[in-house]
Design a protein around this motif. Sequence first.
Motif, PDB file in Angstrom:
ATOM      1  N   ASP A   1       0.835  -1.198   0.000  1.00  0.00           N
ATOM      2  CA  ASP A   1       0.000   0.000   0.000  1.00  0.00           C
ATOM      3  C   ASP A   1       0.879   1.261   0.000  1.00  0.00           C
ATOM      4  OD1 ASP A   1      -2.363   1.421  -0.065  1.00  0.00           O
ATOM      5  OD2 ASP A   1      -2.552   1.516   2.127  1.00  0.00           O
ATOM      6  N   ALA A   2       1.899   1.249  -0.881  1.00  0.00           N
ATOM      7  CA  ALA A   2       2.870   2.350  -0.935  1.00  0.00           C
ATOM      8  C   ALA A   2       2.816   3.073  -2.275  1.00  0.00           C
ATOM      9  CB  ALA A   2       4.271   1.819  -0.686  1.00  0.00           C
ATOM     10  N   LEU A   3       1.629   3.153  -2.878  1.00  0.00           N
ATOM     11  CA  LEU A   3       1.501   3.781  -4.192  1.00  0.00           C
ATOM     12  C   LEU A   3       1.124   5.258  -4.122  1.00  0.00           C
ATOM     13  CD1 LEU A   3      -0.362   0.990  -6.199  1.00  0.00           C
ATOM     14  CD2 LEU A   3       2.092   1.425  -6.054  1.00  0.00           C
ATOM     15  N   ARG A   4       0.738   5.748  -2.948  1.00  0.00           N
ATOM     16  CA  ARG A   4       0.326   7.142  -2.833  1.00  0.00           C
ATOM     17  C   ARG A   4       1.524   8.064  -3.110  1.00  0.00           C
ATOM     18  NH1 ARG A   4      -4.094   9.244  -0.526  1.00  0.00           N
ATOM     19  NH2 ARG A   4      -4.548   7.223   0.438  1.00  0.00           N
ATOM     20  N   GLY A   5       1.328   9.007  -4.012  1.00  0.00           N
ATOM     21  CA  GLY A   5       2.388   9.955  -4.352  1.00  0.00           C
ATOM     22  C   GLY A   5       3.451   9.398  -5.272  1.00  0.00           C
ATOM     23  N   LEU A   6       3.196   8.216  -5.842  1.00  0.00           N
ATOM     24  CA  LEU A   6       4.204   7.550  -6.680  1.00  0.00           C
ATOM     25  C   LEU A   6       4.201   8.140  -8.095  1.00  0.00           C
ATOM     26  CD1 LEU A   6       5.025   3.810  -6.898  1.00  0.00           C
ATOM     27  CD2 LEU A   6       4.161   4.916  -8.967  1.00  0.00           C
ATOM     28  N   SER A   7       5.388   8.200  -8.718  1.00  0.00           N
ATOM     29  CA  SER A   7       5.512   8.590 -10.128  1.00  0.00           C
ATOM     30  C   SER A   7       6.463   7.633 -10.832  1.00  0.00           C
ATOM     31  CB  SER A   7       6.030  10.030 -10.267  1.00  0.00           C
ATOM     32  OG  SER A   7       7.347  10.141  -9.792  1.00  0.00           O
ATOM     33  N   VAL A   8       6.179   7.373 -12.096  1.00  0.00           N
ATOM     34  CA  VAL A   8       6.976   6.433 -12.894  1.00  0.00           C
ATOM     35  C   VAL A   8       7.460   7.145 -14.145  1.00  0.00           C
ATOM     36  CG1 VAL A   8       6.988   4.236 -14.120  1.00  0.00           C
ATOM     37  CG2 VAL A   8       5.623   4.483 -12.036  1.00  0.00           C
ATOM     38  N   ARG A   9       8.758   7.031 -14.425  1.00  0.00           N
ATOM     39  CA  ARG A   9       9.327   7.685 -15.610  1.00  0.00           C
ATOM     40  C   ARG A   9      10.263   6.718 -16.321  1.00  0.00           C
ATOM     41  NH1 ARG A   9      13.845  10.808 -17.020  1.00  0.00           N
ATOM     42  NH2 ARG A   9      14.724  10.723 -14.926  1.00  0.00           N
ATOM     43  N   GLY A  10      10.047   6.556 -17.606  1.00  0.00           N
ATOM     44  CA  GLY A  10      10.927   5.712 -18.398  1.00  0.00           C
ATOM     45  C   GLY A  10      12.235   6.411 -18.724  1.00  0.00           C
ATOM     46  N   THR A  11      13.109   5.729 -19.440  1.00  0.00           N
ATOM     47  CA  THR A  11      14.392   6.288 -19.841  1.00  0.00           C
ATOM     48  C   THR A  11      14.170   7.463 -20.790  1.00  0.00           C
ATOM     49  OG1 THR A  11      15.403   4.111 -19.671  1.00  0.00           O
ATOM     50  CG2 THR A  11      16.622   5.766 -20.895  1.00  0.00           C
ATOM     51  N   THR A  12      14.932   8.521 -20.596  1.00  0.00           N
ATOM     52  CA  THR A  12      14.828   9.710 -21.440  1.00  0.00           C
ATOM     53  C   THR A  12      16.188  10.022 -22.055  1.00  0.00           C
ATOM     54  OG1 THR A  12      15.393  11.270 -19.677  1.00  0.00           O
ATOM     55  CG2 THR A  12      13.061  10.642 -19.897  1.00  0.00           C
ATOM     56  N   LEU A  13      16.192  11.011 -22.929  1.00  0.00           N
ATOM     57  CA  LEU A  13      17.451  11.445 -23.543  1.00  0.00           C
ATOM     58  C   LEU A  13      18.396  12.023 -22.499  1.00  0.00           C
ATOM     59  CD1 LEU A  13      18.815  11.558 -26.304  1.00  0.00           C
ATOM     60  CD2 LEU A  13      17.852  13.842 -26.611  1.00  0.00           C
ATOM     61  N   GLU A  14      17.841  12.594 -21.436  1.00  0.00           N
ATOM     62  CA  GLU A  14      18.686  13.106 -20.350  1.00  0.00           C
ATOM     63  C   GLU A  14      19.489  11.969 -19.709  1.00  0.00           C
ATOM     64  OE1 GLU A  14      18.145  15.212 -15.994  1.00  0.00           O
ATOM     65  OE2 GLU A  14      16.830  15.822 -17.638  1.00  0.00           O
ATOM     66  N   ASP A  15      18.876  10.804 -19.542  1.00  0.00           N
ATOM     67  CA  ASP A  15      19.597   9.647 -18.999  1.00  0.00           C
ATOM     68  C   ASP A  15      20.743   9.244 -19.925  1.00  0.00           C
ATOM     69  OD1 ASP A  15      17.861   9.285 -16.723  1.00  0.00           O
ATOM     70  OD2 ASP A  15      16.371   8.509 -18.117  1.00  0.00           O
ATOM     71  N   VAL A  16      20.468   9.259 -21.225  1.00  0.00           N
ATOM     72  CA  VAL A  16      21.512   8.938 -22.208  1.00  0.00           C
ATOM     73  C   VAL A  16      22.650   9.945 -22.103  1.00  0.00           C
ATOM     74  CG1 VAL A  16      22.037   8.763 -24.673  1.00  0.00           C
ATOM     75  CG2 VAL A  16      19.869   7.873 -23.790  1.00  0.00           C
ATOM     76  N   PHE A  17      22.288  11.224 -22.051  1.00  0.00           N
ATOM     77  CA  PHE A  17      23.281  12.297 -21.961  1.00  0.00           C
ATOM     78  C   PHE A  17      24.192  12.101 -20.747  1.00  0.00           C
ATOM     79  CE2 PHE A  17      24.593  16.484 -20.456  1.00  0.00           C
ATOM     80  CZ  PHE A  17      25.062  17.089 -21.606  1.00  0.00           C
ATOM     81  N   LEU A  18      23.600  11.848 -19.590  1.00  0.00           N
ATOM     82  CA  LEU A  18      24.391  11.671 -18.371  1.00  0.00           C
ATOM     83  C   LEU A  18      25.224  10.402 -18.433  1.00  0.00           C
ATOM     84  CD1 LEU A  18      21.746  12.771 -15.717  1.00  0.00           C
ATOM     85  CD2 LEU A  18      23.762  14.045 -16.459  1.00  0.00           C
ATOM     86  N   SER A  19      24.685   9.359 -19.051  1.00  0.00           N
ATOM     87  CA  SER A  19      25.435   8.112 -19.180  1.00  0.00           C
ATOM     88  C   SER A  19      26.683   8.295 -20.037  1.00  0.00           C
ATOM     89  CB  SER A  19      24.537   7.028 -19.786  1.00  0.00           C
ATOM     90  OG  SER A  19      25.252   5.845 -20.048  1.00  0.00           O
ATOM     91  N   LEU A  20      26.570   9.117 -21.085  1.00  0.00           N
ATOM     92  CA  LEU A  20      27.678   9.307 -22.021  1.00  0.00           C
ATOM     93  C   LEU A  20      28.700  10.340 -21.505  1.00  0.00           C
ATOM     94  CD1 LEU A  20      25.761   9.344 -25.414  1.00  0.00           C
ATOM     95  CD2 LEU A  20      27.326   7.562 -24.620  1.00  0.00           C
ATOM     96  N   THR A  21      28.201  11.394 -20.869  1.00  0.00           N
ATOM     97  CA  THR A  21      29.097  12.516 -20.518  1.00  0.00           C
ATOM     98  C   THR A  21      29.441  12.595 -19.044  1.00  0.00           C
ATOM     99  OG1 THR A  21      27.277  14.094 -20.167  1.00  0.00           O
ATOM    100  CG2 THR A  21      28.113  13.854 -22.418  1.00  0.00           C
TER     101      THR A  21
END
Length: 301
Positions: free
Chosen positions: A275-295
């Motif tokens: 019962d820990a779903l209140r206030g939850l947010s889900v985000r998939g991989t974005t270009l920002e993740d790619v950017f940080l992974s590379l640089t």
Amino acid sequence: MQAAIVAEDIRKAYGRTRAVDGVSLTVAEGEFFGILGPNGAGKTTTLEIIEGLREPDSGRVEVLGRPPTPRTREMLRRVGVQLQGSTFFERLTAREQIRTFAALYRIPNRRADEVLELLGLTDKADTLTERLSGGQAQRLSIGCAIVHSPDLLFLDEPTAGLDPQARRNLWDVLRDLNAREGRTIVLTTHYMDEAEELCHRVAVMDAGKVLRADPPATLIRDLGGVTRISLPVAALTAEQARKLFPDAAVDATDDTLTVRTTEPAAVLAELAARDALRGLSVRGTTLEDVFLSLTGREYRA
């Protein structure tokens, strides 16, 4: 498809600093191409070399089928440039400024006024350029770059300083220039959502080199599809999360817990059971993740 830009192994150094260190790029006619990178990555210098504003130490550049320098009248008519720092003629209004640029290309005043309206500056037409806000001056700068309807448009951080509404409106203008009118657009930006939304392909640069050049969707897919699940720390502590999800990466701030996982269904099922779903947010991989992974994540000057 014919190439609008070909850059082969271009290099530029300032003393011991290699600002551009062997960059090779090809941009097709009609393509919307983005150049991304942290501060000091070499984006602006690369763009200025391709635009013909700087001479490379070595390498080859071809723009619309010819070298960018020496600049010819035909080339100037086919290329539009919006620089990172804009300087206007003093004591001119916004209307006078853009009409002056139009006159340089023998473009009628009617077109200049249409561009002012397109960029939401009609109500500022009689305002002196030095009294425009930063965002308004930025939009006027872009207007001066597109008033002659160039085949190839260079934009260096075009939405810097714009509010969210103006930024989205400019996206619509650029999409229209590219999709409906077939203009080739090359831009640099620090906004990953902007690049993901607008660009057919992006090149990620760092330390004067191109690390990857692919469509945003390809870069995101190749990163591995990590999902970020965030929830209040009151619902679950970091210690509990690490025990529950040993194969996930868990980060916590004072008020938010973030679980990065390649198995989001299992994590969400466990959170639902607790019962820990209140206030939850889900985000998939974005270009920002790619950017940080590379640089990397370190601060840049």
